[in-house]
Each structure stands twice: as C-alpha cells, then as structure tokens.
Design a protein around this motif. Sequence first.
Motif, mmCIF file in Angstrom:
data_model
loop_
_atom_site.group_PDB
_atom_site.id
_atom_site.type_symbol
_atom_site.label_atom_id
_atom_site.label_comp_id
_atom_site.label_asym_id
_atom_site.label_seq_id
_atom_site.Cartn_x
_atom_site.Cartn_y
_atom_site.Cartn_z
ATOM 1 N N VAL B 11 0.866 -1.184 0.000
ATOM 2 C CA VAL B 11 0.000 0.000 0.000
ATOM 3 C C VAL B 11 0.902 1.234 0.000
ATOM 4 C CG1 VAL B 11 -1.806 1.278 1.201
ATOM 5 C CG2 VAL B 11 -1.794 -1.225 1.280
ATOM 6 N N PRO B 12 0.896 1.992 -1.082
ATOM 7 C CA PRO B 12 1.789 3.160 -1.160
ATOM 8 C C PRO B 12 1.478 4.176 -0.060
ATOM 9 C CG PRO B 12 0.802 2.677 -3.303
ATOM 10 C CD PRO B 12 0.080 1.842 -2.305
ATOM 11 N N GLU B 13 2.492 4.837 0.426
ATOM 12 C CA GLU B 13 2.341 5.871 1.460
ATOM 13 C C GLU B 13 3.041 7.141 0.976
ATOM 14 O OE1 GLU B 13 1.317 6.860 4.669
ATOM 15 O OE2 GLU B 13 -0.224 5.363 4.238
ATOM 16 N N PRO B 14 2.487 8.294 1.295
ATOM 17 C CA PRO B 14 3.189 9.534 0.936
ATOM 18 C C PRO B 14 4.445 9.685 1.786
ATOM 19 C CG PRO B 14 1.274 10.022 2.288
ATOM 20 C CD PRO B 14 1.247 8.541 2.033
ATOM 21 N N GLY B 15 5.350 10.523 1.304
ATOM 22 C CA GLY B 15 6.612 10.690 2.025
ATOM 23 C C GLY B 15 6.463 11.431 3.335
ATOM 24 N N CYS B 16 5.335 12.063 3.513
ATOM 25 C CA CYS B 16 5.238 13.001 4.626
ATOM 26 C C CYS B 16 3.828 13.040 5.182
ATOM 27 C CB CYS B 16 5.654 14.371 4.087
ATOM 28 S SG CYS B 16 5.433 15.718 5.210
ATOM 29 N N ARG B 17 3.730 12.851 6.502
ATOM 30 C CA ARG B 17 2.441 12.923 7.201
ATOM 31 C C ARG B 17 2.519 13.998 8.288
ATOM 32 N NH1 ARG B 17 -1.879 10.705 4.512
ATOM 33 N NH2 ARG B 17 -1.664 8.468 4.150
ATOM 34 N N PRO B 18 1.415 14.337 8.959
ATOM 35 C CA PRO B 18 1.487 15.367 9.999
ATOM 36 C C PRO B 18 2.589 15.052 11.012
ATOM 37 C CG PRO B 18 -0.796 14.814 9.566
ATOM 38 C CD PRO B 18 0.040 13.853 8.764
ATOM 39 N N GLY B 19 3.378 16.063 11.342
ATOM 40 C CA GLY B 19 4.474 15.882 12.278
ATOM 41 C C GLY B 19 5.799 15.601 11.594
ATOM 42 N N ASP B 20 5.770 15.127 10.346
ATOM 43 C CA ASP B 20 7.007 14.867 9.611
ATOM 44 C C ASP B 20 7.533 16.161 8.995
ATOM 45 O OD1 ASP B 20 6.579 12.220 10.172
ATOM 46 O OD2 ASP B 20 5.735 11.749 8.179
ATOM 47 N N THR B 21 8.796 16.134 8.643
ATOM 48 C CA THR B 21 9.376 17.265 7.908
ATOM 49 C C THR B 21 9.236 16.988 6.419
ATOM 50 O OG1 THR B 21 10.970 17.515 9.671
ATOM 51 C CG2 THR B 21 11.469 18.640 7.587
ATOM 52 N N PRO B 22 8.573 17.897 5.695
ATOM 53 C CA PRO B 22 8.384 17.653 4.265
ATOM 54 C C PRO B 22 9.711 17.498 3.538
ATOM 55 C CG PRO B 22 7.087 19.537 5.006
ATOM 56 C CD PRO B 22 7.984 19.163 6.129
ATOM 57 N N ASP B 23 9.731 16.571 2.614
ATOM 58 C CA ASP B 23 10.975 16.306 1.889
ATOM 59 C C ASP B 23 10.652 16.055 0.417
ATOM 60 O OD1 ASP B 23 13.397 15.544 0.919
ATOM 61 O OD2 ASP B 23 13.449 13.601 1.975
ATOM 62 N N PHE B 24 10.946 17.014 -0.414
ATOM 63 C CA PHE B 24 10.696 16.857 -1.845
ATOM 64 C C PHE B 24 11.995 16.583 -2.604
ATOM 65 C CE2 PHE B 24 6.735 19.151 -0.762
ATOM 66 C CZ PHE B 24 5.817 18.351 -1.417
ATOM 67 N N SER B 25 12.995 16.081 -1.888
ATOM 68 C CA SER B 25 14.292 15.878 -2.563
ATOM 69 C C SER B 25 14.199 14.824 -3.658
ATOM 70 C CB SER B 25 15.359 15.490 -1.537
ATOM 71 O OG SER B 25 14.953 14.303 -0.870
ATOM 72 N N GLY B 26 13.221 13.933 -3.545
ATOM 73 C CA GLY B 26 13.063 12.919 -4.591
ATOM 74 C C GLY B 26 12.275 13.418 -5.796
#
Lengths: 338, 410
Positions: B11-26
């Motif tokens: 089940v795919p998951e996004p890289g970032c959920r509440p509390g995480d640091t957003p990371d668009f490096s990919g």
Amino acid sequence: MAQLTMIEAIQNAHDLAMERDDRVVVYGEDVGYFGGVFRCTAGLQQKYGTSRCFDAPINESGLIGTGIGMAAYGLRPVVEIQFADYMYPAYDQIVSEAARLRHRSAGDFTCPMVIRMPTGGGIYGGQTHSQSPEALFTHVAGLKVVVPSNPQDAKGLLCAAIEDPDPVIILEPKRLYNGPFDGHHDRPVVPWKKHELGEVDDAYYTTEIGKAAIRREGQDVTVLAYGTMVHVALTAAEETEVDAEIIDLRSLIPLDLEMIEASVKKTGRCVVLHEATKTSGFGAELSAQVQEACFYHLEAPIIRVTGWDTPYPHAQEWDYFPGPARVGAALKSVMKED
Amino acid sequence: MSNSVPLTLHVPEPGCRPGDTPDFSGFEVPVAGETRRPDPLTAPEDIRDLAFSIVRVLDDDGEAKGPWAGTFEKEALLDGLRHMMTLRTFDDRMLRAQRQGKTSFYMQHLGEEAVACAFRLALRDGDMHFPTYRQAGLLIAGGYPLTTMMNQIYSNAADPIKGRQMPIFYSAKDHGFFSLSGNLGTQFVQAVGWGMASAISGDTKIAAAWIGDGSTAETDFHSAMVFASTYKAPVILNIVNNQWAISTFQGIARGNATTFAARGHGFGIPAIRVDGNDYLAVHAVARWAAERARSGHGSTLIEHVTYRSGGHSTSDDPSAYRAKEEGHSWPLGDPIERLKAHLISIDAWSDDRHKQAEAEIQDEVRFAQKEAEANGTLISGPAPSPRDMFEDVYAEMPPHLRAQRQEAGF
C-alpha cells in the motif's frame, strides 16, 4: 407500405432519420461496417459514410459518455448497446449525466440522445443476454423509456425518440425481432410477414412517446403489458376465452395513465405482466398506480405475472419465462367469483 | 521453496504525514528552459521523454527561458496576472461567505490559479471545456461575470441554474464551460464525444477535458483515452495533478511507478508534463496541444504538476493527513508570485502597482459580492421558486410531474 420484420423496420427508421437530418449519427459495437449483430444498422455506413455510422470500442461507458458530449454539441447520437445486459458499465453516464444534464444546467445544455438496447429472453441467452432492466431506467428522473412490441411501433418510436429533445432509452425485445413470439416456444415461429403490425408505412412517421395502444378490447379484465408479453397476453386471452382488454403500454415513462385508468374502471380487474424479475419491477409501479387511481373500482386484487426473482437461467429458460399458461392462470384467477 | 514466503500487500504511502518534515528531494525539477520543444506535429513515439520531464519557462529569478517562452505579449501577461489575482481574491471572499453561513460549501484554487487561467487564453471562444470543480479560472479568464458566479454560489433568485446544484457547479455554455458534475471522471469522456462531434460536423472547434490526479483511476479515464486515440478526437486531455485527492496522495491513483502523463503512451497519445505553477509554461503547452488538435492530429495528454495549497473543500481539514509545512516546501512555488517576479524583471510591473492592483481587485470582488447578495444568499433568500424544481427534468413536463407539482402545492 411494406411487410417488414422489426429489424428491418428499425433499420428503415435509422435510414430515414439520417436522410432527413445530418445531425443524426449512429454508432456502437459492430454497428458500422457489419451493420450490427442483429443487423439493425445494416447498410447505413455504406450509405452515409464512416463519420455518420461507425464501429465503436467495446466500452459502454465510453459509448454513452461520448454520446452525451455529441448531444451537448448539437448532434443527435443514436447509440446501440449490443445487449441490454451490457449496459451496466454505462449506468453512471446514463443516470448521473444524460438524465440530469438539462435539469442541472437549467437547460443550458441538453442531451437529445437515443440509447437502443436489445432486451428480454427467449433466445437461450442465459443470464447475460436475456435481462429486462427497464425498472433501472424508469426509476431515474429525466429519462424516457419505451418498449416496442411490433415493427410499426419500432419504427415510429425510434423516429420519435430521435426527434425528442431528451434522452430516450429504447428496449427492443429481441425475441420479437423476427416474429410476434407468443411464448409457445415449442411451436413454429409466425413471421412478421403475415402479421398486420408487420405492415410498415414506407414514409417517415413518428409514434407519440407516452401513448399506449389497446391490442384487444375486452370487458372483464385489463392486462397491462409491453414488449413480448403483449403477444403472450393475446394468446392467453384467446386460450382461456377470458374477455381481456390488452393494453400495450409502448412507453413506460411517460406512462399513459389516462388509458390505463379508463380501462380498469371499465373492467374492474387488472393483471400486470413483464418478463423482468418481480420484486421492485415496473409491475410494482403499475400495480401501485392502478390501485391509487382505481381502488374503488377493483373487484379483485391486482396480480403480477413476471419472471422469477432469480438470474435468467439457460437450460430452464421456459420455466422462467412467464408464458401463456401462467398468464392464462392469472386471468382465470382474477375472474373467480368468491 | 521460492513460493513459500507469505505475501504482503503493498500500500503506497506519501513521504510526509502530519508531524514529519516535508521532503521533496526525490521530486525532480528540471531547470527552466531545458525541456525541448518539438514541432507540435511530431509523432507521439518521438516525444516520449516529455511525459517524464516537466516543461518550465520561468526560473527562480522570474526570467523566461528556453524554447517554450515567448507565447505572450506583455499586455496579455498583465491580464493573466490580474486573472489569477482575481481568482484568489474571489476564493478568499467566498470562503469567508461560506464561514458566515451565506452558502453551504466552497472549493478554492489556492496555488493552482495558473492552470486554468493560462490554459483558457490558449483556446478560442467557441471551444468547449469540460471542467472539474477546480477550474473556475476558465470562467474568470474568459470574462464571465463574477456576480453571476456568486449568484450560483448563493443559490439565490438570480442563480442561472435555479438553485439546483451545489455551490461552484457552474454551467456557462456561452463561455465554453460545460455544466459541472460531482461524479468524477464522467466528463473526461464526454469532452472526447464533443470533440468527435466537431470533427463529424467539419467544424473547427476543439474540446478540453479536465480531470484530477485521483480521478484518473476511474474507468471513464480509460474510456476517454480509448475513444480519443481511436478517433483522433480534437480534444486536449488535462490531468491536474495537485498531489492530493482529499486525503489520498497521488500515489494511490497510480502507484509510485510512473507519471500520470505516461499513461498516454499506451494509447499512442502524445503526453507532456508541465509546471502547473508556471503561467507561461501552461500557456505554451496548451497552445502546442491546441495546434495539434486543430490541425487534425488528435489528442494530447497534459499533466499539470501543481500543489493544492488549501483544503479539498470547506468540508476538509488537511492538517489531519498531511504536514502543515508541506505547501511551503513545494518546489514549484506560487504561481502569482512567480508571474509577478517575471513582470517586475521585465520592467512591466512593480510592488507598488501590485499593491494597487490588489486593492482594485478587492473592490471589484466586494462590489460583485454586494451585487450578488442583493439577489439573496442561501440563508437569507430570496431563493429560486420551489416550482422551478419540477422544470427542466424534461423539455416538456410529463403528466406525472405535473401531478406531483400540483400535489406539492406549487
């Protein structure tokens, strides 16, 4: 005037409608070059070219979805769903889109589209080539639903549907394509060539959508039927000698309540027929409407004779089909004095 | 033994959920101006790379770069900026109106203004858009009156569709805007039919289909692609990939395997990805696709890569499923800020003029709102007549509806 089968009458209606109106386009699975698996569009591509009659991918939601776009543009698409049983992938497009476009846009966009689909059993088609899904359409605001029972009406109703400013579903009883089948599957088929309703006017004409026809006048019981069941009812009346008034509804939405009401008030009895499954079938609606309008004129409970609430079987087709024996028994039953 | 391992469901998951640091490096962002611009009539198989790149014109300094630049005159760009600013201000006012209880619902465009505003100017009057609920920019850029939009949002006495649909479900045939449906994806294939009809009729008009990233999973997306490909329909097929379908990240609709644009390749439909926050790039790509469609070369699939900075609707709270800071980290920036920077860089605009324009637009929108509210709001009325409910179900009212209207007392 020519003697035509229902197939020829439908083909002729397409032909004349395409001739008089450039906006009419006809398409569906196997509809173009080959002329349809039932031959209802034979020769149209050759006569009018590939941009007005063409083959489509096997994709019913796409067939209806593109038709809605064409109708909104201003064309008059006539789409064939090869069997009514294949309609379900297109149901969202029919119910949520075609049926509601005029209302939801307050007439800004409309959907003058015709959806034809062969319906009903009697051809050993099993559960995927025999269904009668009319109640799934009559329950939807914004659709018109018609069911011809003979070549004359098949032509007139198709022409009327093409002229209609709203989406019209035409359920064509495929067992009637070649003759007025009366439910006696073990007897030779009577061809339309010998039937008075197989006499079809050569000229273009329309049959008003919303008007029923009396196929047999009678005094004792009103039979409400459409499609194949009209012919079954005629045979059952003859065999039982019950003086039935047989009404061929032709149009389910709008319904000719006026004719129904006048007949039931005269006879005091009512039998409702259809091939589709019983529960929540269109017969339930008919039965409710009749009792609302005629309760104090009724001398017996309204009886429904329909297909059973099972999937349409293959080998047991004639145990499923509500043939003349079952219809005859119902006629006798409402006539019982007790 | 190789088949004795218990299987697990991916089940795919996004890289970032509440509390995480957003990371668009990919998330690969090509340098502005580097993606090639082939001739619009190039065969689909020769431009496969465009489905995996992103066409960008505006760089980080607001300069227009590369072969996709130069589709606009300066004056038209000022109009474009104004359209986007108007849409953002309109959204702001209508969100507030919804919170004040003047209407039931609203959907904003925050961060996605460039997509519809720029695209509209690449098409002509007479062409038909089959929009989703987040393309009001088509109306604003097409000069549709703000007051009429608000009349619809308020379901008031002047609502052109007589209170029959939820707010923002506009219909404006004269402005090339097809009646909105809430069933997602259905209109993608209808647009193809409209384009086919234009071709059947020997017309010169084209259609534009619109769908979101999430709804590409619908069967009607596939239906549209099949019909568009088979009949080379003159239609531009737009996917607005704003990363989120309510709470569901885009990877659920496509897996994390490929791009949405790449879906075009299996159908032989040329596909191209564009920076949806780059007003110039969206316009250039739309014009490229329109040229293909109008010259009889059929459909183009465009993936507009953007980010839904606000909630899905007024019924949605995105902080429940994604990091609050994610929008700020979005690498393609804000469409209004980027066009503004460009206009300043070419000496066509200034901060002062921008502030002045903001004030003017505020007045314009406020005036429209006042005008609309004089026709009523959902709560205060006057509302469309209940009698109207029975009209337009059919062109001519059948007897059973006449009877029901009478029974209802109208």
